[in-house]
Scaffold this motif. Sequence first.
Motif, PDB file in Angstrom:
ATOM      1  N   PRO A 132      -0.067   8.259   4.595  1.00  0.00           N
ATOM      2  CA  PRO A 132       0.911   7.911   3.556  1.00  0.00           C
ATOM      3  C   PRO A 132       2.018   7.021   4.096  1.00  0.00           C
ATOM      4  CG  PRO A 132       1.270  10.141   4.329  1.00  0.00           C
ATOM      5  CD  PRO A 132       0.035   9.651   5.029  1.00  0.00           C
ATOM      6  N   HIS A 142      -1.192  14.105   7.360  1.00  0.00           N
ATOM      7  CA  HIS A 142      -1.861  13.087   6.584  1.00  0.00           C
ATOM      8  C   HIS A 142      -2.629  13.726   5.426  1.00  0.00           C
ATOM      9  CE1 HIS A 142      -0.539  10.573   9.758  1.00  0.00           C
ATOM     10  NE2 HIS A 142      -1.434  10.983  10.646  1.00  0.00           N
ATOM     11  N   LEU A 190       0.833  -1.198   0.000  1.00  0.00           N
ATOM     12  CA  LEU A 190       0.000   0.000   0.000  1.00  0.00           C
ATOM     13  C   LEU A 190       0.870   1.251   0.000  1.00  0.00           C
ATOM     14  CD1 LEU A 190      -2.796  -0.870   2.600  1.00  0.00           C
ATOM     15  CD2 LEU A 190      -3.026  -0.717   0.137  1.00  0.00           C
ATOM     16  N   ASP A 218      -6.112   9.577   4.520  1.00  0.00           N
ATOM     17  CA  ASP A 218      -5.121   8.555   4.180  1.00  0.00           C
ATOM     18  C   ASP A 218      -3.835   8.789   4.954  1.00  0.00           C
ATOM     19  OD1 ASP A 218      -6.820   7.350   2.388  1.00  0.00           O
ATOM     20  OD2 ASP A 218      -6.107   8.523   0.681  1.00  0.00           O
ATOM     21  N   TYR A 271       0.134   2.986  11.670  1.00  0.00           N
ATOM     22  CA  TYR A 271      -1.260   3.254  11.312  1.00  0.00           C
ATOM     23  C   TYR A 271      -2.111   3.532  12.556  1.00  0.00           C
ATOM     24  CZ  TYR A 271      -6.039   1.972   9.970  1.00  0.00           C
ATOM     25  OH  TYR A 271      -7.391   1.950   9.796  1.00  0.00           O
ATOM     26  N   ASN A 320     -12.756  10.840   6.444  1.00  0.00           N
ATOM     27  CA  ASN A 320     -11.880   9.912   5.727  1.00  0.00           C
ATOM     28  C   ASN A 320     -10.564  10.617   5.416  1.00  0.00           C
ATOM     29  OD1 ASN A 320     -13.802   7.702   5.412  1.00  0.00           O
ATOM     30  ND2 ASN A 320     -14.875   9.039   3.985  1.00  0.00           N
ATOM     31  N   THR A 349     -10.991   5.792   8.605  1.00  0.00           N
ATOM     32  CA  THR A 349     -12.351   6.326   8.658  1.00  0.00           C
ATOM     33  C   THR A 349     -12.754   6.542  10.110  1.00  0.00           C
ATOM     34  OG1 THR A 349     -12.971   5.208   6.604  1.00  0.00           O
ATOM     35  CG2 THR A 349     -14.758   5.905   8.067  1.00  0.00           C
ATOM     36  N   GLN A 352      -0.595   4.081   0.571  1.00  0.00           N
ATOM     37  CA  GLN A 352      -1.261   4.781   1.662  1.00  0.00           C
ATOM     38  C   GLN A 352      -2.412   3.921   2.151  1.00  0.00           C
ATOM     39  OE1 GLN A 352      -2.222   8.429  -0.274  1.00  0.00           O
ATOM     40  NE2 GLN A 352      -3.983   7.583  -1.371  1.00  0.00           N
ATOM     41  N   ARG A 353      -2.882   4.226   3.349  1.00  0.00           N
ATOM     42  CA  ARG A 353      -3.941   3.423   3.949  1.00  0.00           C
ATOM     43  C   ARG A 353      -5.044   4.343   4.439  1.00  0.00           C
ATOM     44  NH1 ARG A 353      -3.047  -1.308   8.541  1.00  0.00           N
ATOM     45  NH2 ARG A 353      -5.172  -2.103   8.521  1.00  0.00           N
ATOM     46  N   ARG A 354      -6.277   3.995   4.139  1.00  0.00           N
ATOM     47  CA  ARG A 354      -7.431   4.818   4.450  1.00  0.00           C
ATOM     48  C   ARG A 354      -7.869   4.614   5.906  1.00  0.00           C
ATOM     49  NH1 ARG A 354     -11.077   6.777   0.916  1.00  0.00           N
ATOM     50  NH2 ARG A 354      -9.148   7.246  -0.212  1.00  0.00           N
ATOM     51  N   VAL A 361      -9.230  13.420   2.818  1.00  0.00           N
ATOM     52  CA  VAL A 361     -10.038  12.961   1.683  1.00  0.00           C
ATOM     53  C   VAL A 361     -11.370  13.694   1.664  1.00  0.00           C
ATOM     54  CG1 VAL A 361     -11.136  10.968   0.589  1.00  0.00           C
ATOM     55  CG2 VAL A 361      -8.907  10.713   1.689  1.00  0.00           C
TER      56      VAL A 361
END
Length: 392
Positions: free
Chosen positions: A325, A301, A265, A323, A332, A321, A271, A267-269, A304
């Motif tokens: 990086p 970060h 990945l 991401d 995370y 939301n 929420t 980046q990782r989302r 979104v």
Amino acid sequence: MAAKKDTAALPQIDVRPPNLGEMWQSTVHWFSLHYLQILIAIGAAVVIYSLLTALRSVGGRLKGHPGDTLGLANVAGRAFARTTHFFMAMVAARLVVSYANPPQMVLKTVAFLFTIAAVFQCAIWAREIILGLVERRTTADESQSLANAMGLIRVLVTFALFAIALIVVLDNLGVNVTGLVAGLGIGGIAIGLAAQGIFSDLFAALSIIFDKPFRQGEVITYDQTTARVERIGLKSTHLRAMSGEKKVISNANLLQKEITSLQTLAQRRVTFAIGIIYQTPEDKAEAIPAMLKEIVEAEGHVFVNAGLVSFGASSLDYQLNFDVPDPDTHDYFLSRHRVGLAIWKRFNAEGIEFAYPTQTSFTAAPDGRAIMPYAEVQPVVRVDQPGGDARA
């Protein structure tokens, strides 16, 4: 009389042993007549054998050293380096034997030995090329997984190729190989049915090594499990769950699942679901998306989106939301923790209250009018002492 007639009709088979004396005399006669051609043929055969030996040594240099990255030239070099001396000698003999006008027996013998040498040499070359291509498709981090499977792969490939070579040789000798082929086919089916679980896991392991849906050391998610791949074995894959447990799953079963790799990945989302009370002022409720954007960007970060998503039973529900990086170098969970704390501090500073589950009950009269849930309080008259003033 009929029996005699049938016996006479049968073909007469010469079962006498060969006359070794005649064979020796014919060979000596051949040498005496063609000794010069024989010497020239032997010299040419020596030259051809020397050239083939030189090519074999070139293949030995091309194959490289253990641990080197294999290319197509290295694979070809490994195959040529396995050329046998018997094959090279028979190639030289087959090329020069006709020059000396040998007897028919010598020609047949050389042709027969050349056929055997060529067939089995092709099997050896094919085995080395197949095994070389198998190793070439792997990388250094998969060497342990390949070592676990390579022994069985070598046995299977060697058995299959040399069985085919043996059938070809027997067929050239005039042997009816139909029954042998049928027997090998039935035996292969029986073995396959008996060990279908083992073979399915083996081929699944090869699929993992070649297709690379994931690699050793990667973090993957399947079903409800998120774990790091510790070892890809011959029959099963060993993983370490994020909660610490060791998990073992068969290769065939693992490949039947939907696998999500988290290792590559960019980046990782993340929420966040946020609920605020309905009594929040309109201007502050409208400014919440901009606040959330400032908080996320201040933490480094990628914002979104954010906004009101639903009217809950006891809250105005927002969703954020963003991401994270380069999740390989940024934690995370720590990033999510920092953003959550920043939101909580900012909302406290702005006077925005988080909602919690609440419920309001209203009491109605029989006609539907809302009424107080308790009776109206009547004034209380208190008399302090006899003859004194009454006070409400």
